[in-house]
Design a protein around this motif. Sequence first.
Motif, mmCIF file in Angstrom:
data_model
loop_
_atom_site.group_PDB
_atom_site.id
_atom_site.type_symbol
_atom_site.label_atom_id
_atom_site.label_comp_id
_atom_site.label_asym_id
_atom_site.label_seq_id
_atom_site.Cartn_x
_atom_site.Cartn_y
_atom_site.Cartn_z
ATOM 1 N N LYS A 1 3.425 -3.594 6.841
ATOM 2 C CA LYS A 1 3.525 -4.520 5.818
ATOM 3 C C LYS A 1 2.449 -5.545 5.513
ATOM 4 O O LYS A 1 1.628 -5.664 6.489
ATOM 5 N N SER B 1 6.335 -9.159 4.574
ATOM 6 C CA SER B 1 7.150 -8.010 5.075
ATOM 7 C C SER B 1 8.482 -8.187 4.568
ATOM 8 O O SER B 1 9.216 -7.047 4.627
ATOM 9 N N SER C 1 11.654 -7.746 1.903
ATOM 10 C CA SER C 1 11.681 -7.100 0.435
ATOM 11 C C SER C 1 11.297 -7.888 -0.707
ATOM 12 O O SER C 1 10.386 -7.407 -1.689
ATOM 13 N N THR D 1 7.414 -8.287 -0.372
ATOM 14 C CA THR D 1 6.727 -6.939 -0.704
ATOM 15 C C THR D 1 6.394 -6.936 -2.475
ATOM 16 O O THR D 1 5.588 -6.350 -2.968
ATOM 17 N N ILE E 1 2.539 1.382 1.743
ATOM 18 C CA ILE E 1 2.954 0.030 2.180
ATOM 19 C C ILE E 1 4.496 -0.625 1.911
ATOM 20 O O ILE E 1 4.975 -1.072 2.872
ATOM 21 N N PHE E 2 4.671 -0.232 0.951
ATOM 22 C CA PHE E 2 6.207 -0.487 0.275
ATOM 23 C C PHE E 2 7.302 0.207 1.250
ATOM 24 O O PHE E 2 8.197 -0.429 1.740
ATOM 25 N N GLY F 1 6.558 1.715 4.269
ATOM 26 C CA GLY F 1 6.153 1.721 5.678
ATOM 27 C C GLY F 1 5.889 3.130 6.126
ATOM 28 O O GLY F 1 5.693 3.654 7.315
#
Length: 326
Positions: free
Chosen positions: A153, A162, A164, A167, A235-236, A238
């Motif tokens: 993240k 990291s 929710s 992000t 990235i979102f 992982g």
Amino acid sequence: MILRPVGDRTGWSFEAAVALFLIVLPALLAAIGLGTEIGTRILILGLFGIGVDLIFGYTGLLSFGQAAFYGTGGFVTANLLIGHLVPNALGALAIGTLAAALAGALIGSLALRQVGIYFAMLTLAFGQLFYFLENSPLRAYTGSENGLPGVPKPVFGSLDLSSSLGTYAFVALLYFAGFFVARRIVRSPFGAVLRAIRENPERALASGHNVPRYKLVAFTIAAAYGGLAGGLLGIFQGYMPPEAFSIDQSGEIIVMTVIGGPGTLVGPLVGAGVWTLLRQGLQNIDVIAGVWKLILGLVFVVLITGFRRGLVGGAVALWQRVRPAQ
């Protein structure tokens, strides 16, 4: 018929409206029992769709291979972050976006030698070529059918995104930046030429515009948007999924853009929201869980039949009819 850019005379109010929507979206999703993860996924698809809208809605080019750039940007970004080759997410995303743009320039220089259905079929062929490369020669870098897990993240110094919501904020900022740039493009003289090419390429060429070059630049920009969205996907989640390169991904982003309204920039975001929420809702209903794809397809047919300009295009057309009467 495809609309001219939405909000041509609105100044900054259109950007302000989008920014406000991005701020309140988590609260709207929470009100209907959904988390910010759904909102993040919608924004990533909406960003991907902006690139599709630039070439389809504004330039008149239908590409069935945009997943090639989505996957390229995603896997380049994921490898850089997993291998700790780049210190932060923004640097990795920039490199992944550049890699997708270079791939777009290469494919565009070849595919744009054709027009109409031949161009569309060439982009489809290149998309399938990238899918093959992912699953065979480059499997050491893509994980083949397993994908790439362990994408970290975003962390910037002491700022950890990291969670929710963190992000979501990161993706929302980049979506807004992408939307802002795209809106500047379509409202510029360059954007006016793209619309002229969409309406009548021969007339644009006769007017002295280098039509092949304009198409190539637009195609490269669209590839960059796809690469940035692909990087954000890894990235979102992982995890960078192998499906990012699939033909289904290319088809779905076109469907989302058409549902929302091509030639509007916000249409892909609206279409992504409708598509994602319907998909999520249908899959959660046990009675129809086995045929949710059929129902989703029927909904798509109804939306396209009832809203030939897409949801946003239909709303704008209605507003234009009602407004003079006020």
